[in-house]
Design a protein around this motif. Sequence first.
Motif, PDB file in Angstrom:
ATOM      1  N   ASN A   1      30.694  96.134  15.258  1.00 61.51           N
ATOM      2  CA  ASN A   1      31.084  95.635  16.568  1.00 61.51           C
ATOM      3  C   ASN A   1      29.911  95.730  17.523  1.00 61.51           C
ATOM      4  OD1 ASN A   1      31.388  97.837  18.618  1.00 61.51           O
ATOM      5  ND2 ASN A   1      32.628  98.701  16.962  1.00 61.51           N
TER       6      ASN A   1
ATOM      7  N   GLN B   1      29.425  96.616  20.538  1.00 61.54           N
ATOM      8  CA  GLN B   1      29.148  97.791  21.359  1.00 61.54           C
ATOM      9  C   GLN B   1      28.366  98.845  20.565  1.00 61.54           C
ATOM     10  OE1 GLN B   1      32.565  99.518  23.245  1.00 61.54           O
ATOM     11  NE2 GLN B   1      31.313 100.959  24.422  1.00 61.54           N
TER      12      GLN B   1
ATOM     13  N   GLY C   1      27.085  90.121  31.853  1.00 65.03           N
ATOM     14  CA  GLY C   1      27.979  88.986  31.655  1.00 65.03           C
ATOM     15  C   GLY C   1      28.249  88.248  32.969  1.00 65.03           C
ATOM     16  N   LYS C   2      28.221  89.006  34.071  1.00 66.42           N
ATOM     17  CA  LYS C   2      28.460  88.427  35.389  1.00 66.42           C
ATOM     18  C   LYS C   2      27.148  87.983  36.045  1.00 66.42           C
ATOM     19  CE  LYS C   2      30.102  91.399  38.420  1.00 66.42           C
ATOM     20  NZ  LYS C   2      29.164  91.645  39.525  1.00 66.42           N
TER      21      LYS C   2
ATOM     22  N   GLN D   1      27.866  88.645  21.999  1.00 66.11           N
ATOM     23  CA  GLN D   1      29.237  88.511  22.527  1.00 66.11           C
ATOM     24  C   GLN D   1      29.603  89.698  23.401  1.00 66.11           C
ATOM     25  OE1 GLN D   1      31.829  87.885  19.114  1.00 66.11           O
ATOM     26  NE2 GLN D   1      30.530  86.159  18.462  1.00 66.11           N
ATOM     27  N   TYR D   2      29.192  90.894  22.946  1.00 66.80           N
ATOM     28  CA  TYR D   2      29.492  92.103  23.716  1.00 66.80           C
ATOM     29  C   TYR D   2      28.792  92.062  25.073  1.00 66.80           C
ATOM     30  CZ  TYR D   2      29.065  96.959  25.248  1.00 66.80           C
ATOM     31  OH  TYR D   2      29.066  98.099  25.986  1.00 66.80           O
TER      32      TYR D   2
ATOM     33  N   LEU E   1      27.785  89.621  26.808  1.00 72.20           N
ATOM     34  CA  LEU E   1      28.309  88.591  27.710  1.00 72.20           C
ATOM     35  C   LEU E   1      29.648  88.979  28.356  1.00 72.20           C
ATOM     36  CD1 LEU E   1      27.294  85.314  25.830  1.00 72.20           C
ATOM     37  CD2 LEU E   1      26.349  86.244  27.964  1.00 72.20           C
ATOM     38  N   THR E   2      30.319  89.998  27.813  1.00 74.23           N
ATOM     39  CA  THR E   2      31.577  90.450  28.437  1.00 74.23           C
ATOM     40  C   THR E   2      31.333  91.443  29.568  1.00 74.23           C
ATOM     41  OG1 THR E   2      31.815  92.335  26.956  1.00 74.23           O
ATOM     42  CG2 THR E   2      32.830  90.255  26.239  1.00 74.23           C
ATOM     43  N   LEU E   3      30.092  91.982  29.640  1.00 75.23           N
ATOM     44  CA  LEU E   3      29.853  93.100  30.565  1.00 75.23           C
ATOM     45  C   LEU E   3      29.933  92.659  32.026  1.00 75.23           C
ATOM     46  CD1 LEU E   3      26.918  94.767  28.582  1.00 75.23           C
ATOM     47  CD2 LEU E   3      29.305  95.521  28.718  1.00 75.23           C
TER      48      LEU E   3
ATOM     49  N   LYS F   1      32.457  91.524  33.526  1.00 70.60           N
ATOM     50  CA  LYS F   1      33.468  90.498  33.791  1.00 70.60           C
ATOM     51  C   LYS F   1      34.846  91.129  33.948  1.00 70.60           C
ATOM     52  CE  LYS F   1      31.413  86.322  31.983  1.00 70.60           C
ATOM     53  NZ  LYS F   1      31.252  85.465  30.815  1.00 70.60           N
TER      54      LYS F   1
END
Length: 358
Positions: free
Chosen positions: A261, A263, A294-295, A351-352, A354-356, A358
Amino acid sequence: MPSGVSIDVNTILAVVAVLLFLALLGYFAFLIRHQEEVEPSTEKPAYGIELLEQHYAPSATVEQPTPYYVAPIPASPDPLEISSNLDRKIVLGGGLLFALFALIGVYFVIQPAVRADAAQTQLRANIEYGKELFAQYCYDCHGRDGKGGTTPDGRTLPGLPLNKPDFKYANIKNDPTKVADTVTLITNTITRGRPFPAPRYSMPAWGTSDGGPLSSWQVMELRDLIMYGTDQDWADIVTIRQQKGQPIAEQIPKPPAAPNNGQDIAQTVCTKCHTFTTGQKSPNPLAPNLSAYGKDGPFNAQLKALKASGDPNWLVKWVTNPPSVKPGTAMPPYGPPGGQLTADQVNLVVQYVLTLGK
Ligand code: HEC
Ligand code: HEC
């Protein structure tokens, strides 16, 4: 030379030296006593210590000995005979003294040989212990003969060859730099290990300084096996396994499971430079804090341009090979080829990231 010899030579030397010294002491005791017998110091006033004494007071009238041809047969030993004996005594004393010097000389001459013999004995002992350690700790990854490659039944060993010409002292002894480099490479690799991200095998760290089970002395014993072990030494290792009741076939450990994963990958690989915690400074001051990437991302102009061009893989391209996006950047490539992550792992970590935030 067998190990017993060095001890014997040293002991003999020491005993002879002590005996000579005692003989010298005894000899001077005898001289003093003898002198006292033939010429008691009570007879005449004496100034100074015996042997060096002056038998007459300064400016006293000195009795001349009666010329011997008219002298009566002396009751005490003939003074001339005393003086002729004195010559021999001096020669004997000098002889003893020089024998002692000679002995010291011999000591210095044979010491290097004695010491080399002791070093050789120590090296032998180290190799013997090294074999035991190898059989226990290294066999399963580096192979029964230390040659790496494949096992006799065709399985691939994770460790590199250790029993190889490049590591042998006999082959590199004429190149002191190479010897020093080899010692450092072997010692450091065993002590600190060589970590690779899963699923690649890592060389574990073995030194107690790095959380392993082996003292620096034991690491040296393994190094001596690798650099000085003979073919016979390597062949003995199988026998050691047999005697310990351990399997002869290499028990190759399972490869470490790849972090699956994003993370985990980020935490094990990217945190060498980046931080993912809000408000914290990155370990590498050039590497931005990614806690809200991510933001807020992307940051640098080249990556912004790549994203703006509509490329959906902009961040995959960055992590795989940052210099291809921004020439000269300080972030090295992490994806294939050359990087330590597989393409799948790059996708997971991207992918991980890009989530940070958000
Ligand atoms: C879990 C498997 C494993 C075990 C057990 C293991 N090693 Fe290794 N060893 C490796 C791997 C993997 C490498 C590095 C391979 C690479 O660099 O690609 C390595 C590399 C080395 C190297 C560096 C070789 C070189 O040419 O750079 C030395 C020296 C070494 N090991 C010694 C030992 C010794 C001594 C032991 C026992 C105390 C030991 N290893 C136990 C897996 C292992
Ligand atoms: C050896 C240090 C180092 C490691 C490890 C590292 N990076 Fe970086 N990273 C940097 C540096 C330095 C920059 C700034 C690059 C620049 O702008 O020139 C950077 C920038 C970034 C950026 C921001 C790019 C931008 O400007 O938008 C991202 C995203 C990133 N790294 C992701 C990762 C990921 C994911 C990993 C783990 C797989 C990783 N990095 C591992 C040094 C590192």
